[in-house]
Scaffold this motif. Sequence first.
Motif, PDB file in Angstrom:
ATOM      1  N   ALA A  80      12.083   0.191  -3.885  1.00 24.30           N
ATOM      2  CA  ALA A  80      10.836  -0.363  -3.341  1.00 24.30           C
ATOM      3  C   ALA A  80      10.777  -1.867  -3.605  1.00 24.30           C
ATOM      4  CB  ALA A  80       9.630   0.344  -3.960  1.00 24.30           C
ATOM      5  N   ILE A  87      11.119   6.831  -1.946  1.00 24.65           N
ATOM      6  CA  ILE A  87      11.985   5.885  -2.652  1.00 24.65           C
ATOM      7  C   ILE A  87      11.437   5.653  -4.052  1.00 24.65           C
ATOM      8  CG2 ILE A  87      12.950   4.681  -0.650  1.00 24.65           C
ATOM      9  CD1 ILE A  87      10.728   2.573  -1.068  1.00 24.65           C
ATOM     10  N   ASN A 134      -3.085   4.603  -2.320  1.00 25.53           N
ATOM     11  CA  ASN A 134      -3.128   4.610  -3.779  1.00 25.53           C
ATOM     12  C   ASN A 134      -4.335   3.772  -4.245  1.00 25.53           C
ATOM     13  OD1 ASN A 134      -2.037   5.025  -6.422  1.00 25.53           O
ATOM     14  ND2 ASN A 134      -1.211   2.942  -6.350  1.00 25.53           N
ATOM     15  N   THR A 193       7.079  -1.004 -10.212  1.00 27.36           N
ATOM     16  CA  THR A 193       7.534  -1.743  -9.032  1.00 27.36           C
ATOM     17  C   THR A 193       7.168  -3.229  -9.088  1.00 27.36           C
ATOM     18  OG1 THR A 193       7.267   0.310  -7.801  1.00 27.36           O
ATOM     19  CG2 THR A 193       7.613  -1.687  -6.503  1.00 27.36           C
ATOM     20  N   LEU A 209       0.853  -1.193   0.000  1.00 29.45           N
ATOM     21  CA  LEU A 209       0.000   0.000   0.000  1.00 29.45           C
ATOM     22  C   LEU A 209       0.883   1.235   0.000  1.00 29.45           C
ATOM     23  CD1 LEU A 209      -2.602  -0.864   2.825  1.00 29.45           C
ATOM     24  CD2 LEU A 209      -2.723  -1.417   0.386  1.00 29.45           C
ATOM     25  N   LYS A 210       0.727   2.078  -0.982  1.00 29.81           N
ATOM     26  CA  LYS A 210       1.497   3.323  -0.999  1.00 29.81           C
ATOM     27  C   LYS A 210       0.598   4.477  -0.568  1.00 29.81           C
ATOM     28  CE  LYS A 210       4.780   6.080  -3.610  1.00 29.81           C
ATOM     29  NZ  LYS A 210       5.362   6.435  -4.909  1.00 29.81           N
ATOM     30  N   ASP A 254       3.804   9.165  -8.703  1.00 30.46           N
ATOM     31  CA  ASP A 254       4.900   9.157  -9.681  1.00 30.46           C
ATOM     32  C   ASP A 254       4.493   8.561 -11.025  1.00 30.46           C
ATOM     33  OD1 ASP A 254       4.939   6.355  -9.395  1.00 30.46           O
ATOM     34  OD2 ASP A 254       6.557   6.385  -7.941  1.00 30.46           O
ATOM     35  N   ASP A 255       3.331   7.893 -11.082  1.00 32.04           N
ATOM     36  CA  ASP A 255       2.846   7.266 -12.321  1.00 32.04           C
ATOM     37  C   ASP A 255       3.921   6.402 -12.995  1.00 32.04           C
ATOM     38  OD1 ASP A 255       0.162   8.078 -12.327  1.00 32.04           O
ATOM     39  OD2 ASP A 255       0.609   9.983 -13.295  1.00 32.04           O
ATOM     40  N   CYS A 256       4.749   5.715 -12.212  1.00 38.07           N
ATOM     41  CA  CYS A 256       5.870   4.959 -12.791  1.00 38.07           C
ATOM     42  C   CYS A 256       5.449   3.644 -13.459  1.00 38.07           C
ATOM     43  CB  CYS A 256       6.906   4.652 -11.719  1.00 38.07           C
ATOM     44  SG  CYS A 256       8.080   5.983 -11.472  1.00 38.07           S
ATOM     45  N   ASN A 257       4.562   2.908 -12.791  1.00 35.18           N
ATOM     46  CA  ASN A 257       4.147   1.609 -13.325  1.00 35.18           C
ATOM     47  C   ASN A 257       5.353   0.673 -13.508  1.00 35.18           C
ATOM     48  OD1 ASN A 257       2.976  -0.545 -14.723  1.00 35.18           O
ATOM     49  ND2 ASN A 257       1.545   0.774 -15.808  1.00 35.18           N
ATOM     50  N   ASP A 297      -3.881   0.212  -5.137  1.00 33.07           N
ATOM     51  CA  ASP A 297      -3.458  -0.651  -4.033  1.00 33.07           C
ATOM     52  C   ASP A 297      -4.655  -1.066  -3.184  1.00 33.07           C
ATOM     53  OD1 ASP A 297      -1.156   0.223  -5.145  1.00 33.07           O
ATOM     54  OD2 ASP A 297      -0.374   1.218  -3.375  1.00 33.07           O
ATOM     55  N   SER A 318       3.980  -1.156   3.764  1.00 28.55           N
ATOM     56  CA  SER A 318       4.187   0.143   3.142  1.00 28.55           C
ATOM     57  C   SER A 318       5.571   0.645   3.482  1.00 28.55           C
ATOM     58  CB  SER A 318       3.116   1.135   3.606  1.00 28.55           C
ATOM     59  OG  SER A 318       3.205   2.317   2.832  1.00 28.55           O
ATOM     60  N   LEU A 320       0.353  -5.857  -5.882  1.00 25.24           N
ATOM     61  CA  LEU A 320       0.654  -4.435  -5.906  1.00 25.24           C
ATOM     62  C   LEU A 320      -0.362  -3.725  -6.794  1.00 25.24           C
ATOM     63  CD1 LEU A 320       3.472  -5.979  -5.387  1.00 25.24           C
ATOM     64  CD2 LEU A 320       4.534  -3.851  -6.134  1.00 25.24           C
ATOM     65  N   GLY A 321      -0.365  -2.410  -6.728  1.00 30.33           N
ATOM     66  CA  GLY A 321      -1.141  -1.642  -7.695  1.00 30.33           C
ATOM     67  C   GLY A 321      -0.376  -1.590  -9.001  1.00 30.33           C
ATOM     68  N   LYS A 322      -1.088  -1.394 -10.121  1.00 28.80           N
ATOM     69  CA  LYS A 322      -0.335  -1.337 -11.376  1.00 28.80           C
ATOM     70  C   LYS A 322       0.488  -0.072 -11.451  1.00 28.80           C
ATOM     71  CE  LYS A 322      -3.215   0.896 -14.906  1.00 28.80           C
ATOM     72  NZ  LYS A 322      -3.818   0.749 -16.226  1.00 28.80           N
ATOM     73  N   GLN A 323       0.034   0.989 -10.777  1.00 23.05           N
ATOM     74  CA  GLN A 323       0.837   2.200 -10.780  1.00 23.05           C
ATOM     75  C   GLN A 323       0.467   3.067  -9.602  1.00 23.05           C
ATOM     76  OE1 GLN A 323      -0.506   3.602 -14.612  1.00 23.05           O
ATOM     77  NE2 GLN A 323      -0.338   5.738 -14.073  1.00 23.05           N
TER      78      GLN A 323
HETATM   79  N1  LIG Z   1       6.632   3.289  -1.009  1.00 25.52           N
HETATM   80  C1  LIG Z   1       5.784   2.300  -1.314  1.00 25.52           C
HETATM   81  N2  LIG Z   1       5.066   1.683  -0.338  1.00 25.52           N
HETATM   82  C2  LIG Z   1       4.202   0.696  -0.639  1.00 25.52           C
HETATM   83  N3  LIG Z   1       3.972   0.256  -1.884  1.00 25.52           N
HETATM   84  C3  LIG Z   1       4.633   0.829  -2.894  1.00 25.52           C
HETATM   85  C4  LIG Z   1       5.579   1.873  -2.676  1.00 25.52           C
HETATM   86  N4  LIG Z   1       6.077   2.234  -3.879  1.00 25.52           N
HETATM   87  C5  LIG Z   1       5.469   1.457  -4.805  1.00 25.52           C
HETATM   88  N5  LIG Z   1       4.600   0.609  -4.212  1.00 25.52           N
HETATM   89  C6  LIG Z   1       3.735  -0.399  -4.871  1.00 25.52           C
HETATM   90  O1  LIG Z   1       4.082  -0.464  -6.233  1.00 25.52           O
HETATM   91  C7  LIG Z   1       2.979  -0.119  -7.057  1.00 25.52           C
HETATM   92  C8  LIG Z   1       3.443   0.557  -8.314  1.00 25.52           C
HETATM   93  O2  LIG Z   1       4.154   1.734  -8.021  1.00 25.52           O
HETATM   94  P1  LIG Z   1       4.962   2.558  -9.139  1.00 25.52           P
HETATM   95  O3  LIG Z   1       5.878   1.580  -9.784  1.00 25.52           O
HETATM   96  O4  LIG Z   1       5.692   3.614  -8.372  1.00 25.52           O
HETATM   97  O5  LIG Z   1       3.947   3.141 -10.086  1.00 25.52           O
HETATM   98  C9  LIG Z   1       2.070   0.703  -6.155  1.00 25.52           C
HETATM   99  O6  LIG Z   1       0.731   0.662  -6.617  1.00 25.52           O
HETATM  100  C10 LIG Z   1       2.279   0.011  -4.818  1.00 25.52           C
HETATM  101  O7  LIG Z   1       1.489  -1.168  -4.734  1.00 25.52           O
END
Ligand SMILES: Nc1ncnc2c1ncn2[C@@H]1O[C@H](COP(=O)(O)O)[C@@H](O)[C@H]1O
Lengths: 245, 312
Positions: free
Chosen positions: A94, A89, A33, A124, A4-5, A119-122, A36, A59, A112-115
């Motif tokens: 992560a 981070i 998020n 992790t 969970l972010k 940061d909209d990185c998609n 998440d 988290s 995890l969430g897809k993004q």
């Molecule tokens: N600091 C964080 N704490 C918990 N979950 C994270 C964190 N950063 C990324 N995630 C998980 O990774 C997913 C994709 O993140 P991102 O790759 O940054 O778009 C998020 O939806 C979260 O499930």
Amino acid sequence: MVALKRVVDYNVRVRVKSDGSGVETDGVKMSINPFDEIALEEALRIKERGQAEEVIVCSMGSADVQQQLRTGLAMGADRAIHVETSGAIQPLTAARILLKLIEKEQPGIAFLGKQAIDDDCNQTGQMLAALWDRPQATFASKVDIENGTATVKREVDAGLETIAIDLPAVLTSDLRLNEPRFVKLPDIMKAKRKSLDAMAMDELGVEPAAELEAVSFEPPPKRGGGKMVESVDQLVSELKNKGLL
Amino acid sequence: MSRILIIAEHDGTTLNVATAKTLTGARAMGVDDIDVVVFAADPAAVAGQAAELAGVSRVLSVAGADFEHPLAARLAPEVAAIAGDYSHILAPSTTFGKDLLPRAAALMGVNQVSDIMEVIDARTFKRPIYAGNAIVTVRVPEGGPVVATIRTASFAASDGGGSASVEERQPQASDPGHTRFVKVEGSDGEGPDLSSAPIVVSGGRALGSSDNFAIIYGLAKKLGAAVGASRAAVDAGYVPNELQVGQTGKIIAPDLYFAIGISGAIQHLTGIKDAGTIVAINKDAEAPIFEIADLGLVGDLFEIIPELEKAL
Ligand SMILES: Nc1ncnc2c1ncn2[C@@H]1O[C@H](COP(=O)(O)O)[C@@H](O)[C@H]1O
Ligand SMILES: Cc1cc2nc3c(=O)[nH]c(=O)nc-3n(C[C@H](O)[C@H](O)[C@H](O)COP(=O)(O)OP(=O)(O)OC[C@H]3O[C@@H](n4cnc5c(N)ncnc54)[C@H](O)[C@@H]3O)c2cc1C
């Protein structure tokens, strides 16, 4: 295990600070998020179907993320893990932290969430799957589990793709996977008694990845002010004038 | 050593236009050598198409029966295995690139730059964050390759007219076996492709049913346009999910976009920021879509569309 972010709530219209040093987050509403929350909802349903014994939420970030972990516990997660980091981070770090937690907890699914909508990185989930050397099913909109295999419908540009993956694996949620439940007041009280473990990133022995440097922030370019037309005929002639019809 | 490798996206027979857009982004980085790699069961046709793109130096053609469907778990180790020869590894920011490239980046031990919208120099880029409410300029630290996805709506497709050499390569990894393709269900593929069509007609929740959505298809046909939709219309089941435009759908940049019965939520607008001309038709004069539309018309879509069709 569900990640969970803590992010700026999706209803907030984020503004760039006037000096371009970042975005304004002071006093802004923070939430889990949305992707998440959907991942957690799906994990809870998997447990409710008798296909998982326990749902752990985790988290990474400052002590503030414990608020979102408490919300996750109130939704129905069994326990929570907070990994304290100094500052925000990026995805590879992560993923390295999540891998350490996986090695300890041995989950059947890392959800995890897809993004992250900040940061909209998609990235992790995919990175975690690589480091763990396990399958990934990203952008999931339907998950069926049977005999150690997950059959997942994925939202791809061409439509809906179905893949079958052996567990353990990483799943990332898309919006249409489910509609998360609302938290009820008694559950918030109950969540206070559930376990929330906190540890520092260094204790886990994680080496942070080289981060991308954020040089500056700016607001998006504004689209020029539009024009209202009174009738279909006027619309058509405007479009013809622009050479679009 | 400055060399760029682009991972080609294709359906087995045709190179996806997203690859030619990624190439334009790559060419803005000021690096001379740009190679394209094609992983396919039978890559010859796609490799030939990639070789015709202007600005490509070499096409690497890698054949493998287990490349028939692009599974990230299968392809990421292949990408990582050839990445050592390159300073930049790029893919389009489509669901293909988003699924694959972060997995490869992790194997290479670097963070990825997602959704490059503007190239400042070979290691400095602009990308949208917070659903496009802010743009950040990021610099990739020295000491590792640049691994990045290119936001296709921000770059035009490169022209043809090139004649790169095609080199055959052998697969470096093997199928881990734990990830299996089952099927893909899509729309019938009638009409132009939403991602690249010059005109797009989108309908929202206001359409009210999938039967009513026929009015959008009718207008699109008359205009030679692709059909799109808001998330509300997709969630309500009026149209399939691949028609969704927005933050979590497709990011598009047509010359002309019609938003019909769509309120203009920020997540929808993210998907159309780069459209040439936006036309909004909505019965609510206060709808936020009018704040960004170039041409707005207030009224009932069920009256306006038939009139519009007649006037065309
Ligand atoms: N600091 C964080 N704490 C918990 N979950 C994270 C964190 N950063 C990324 N995630 C998980 O990774 C997913 C994709 O993140 P991102 O790759 O940054 O778009 C998020 O939806 C979260 O499930
Ligand atoms: C994390 C996240 C991601 C999201 N991603 C996306 C995304 O990618 N794409 C997306 O679209 N949404 C996305 N959404 C949803 C978004 O917030 C909105 O809910 C959605 O875009 C609303 O769709 P709509 O405009 O069709 O519906 P509504 O907001 O209900 O608007 C309907 C409009 O139709 C008008 N109308 C009604 N009847 C008529 C008529 N007869 N004639 C003319 N006009 C009429 C109304 O005035 C209204 O403005 C996302 C949400 C979240 C939380």
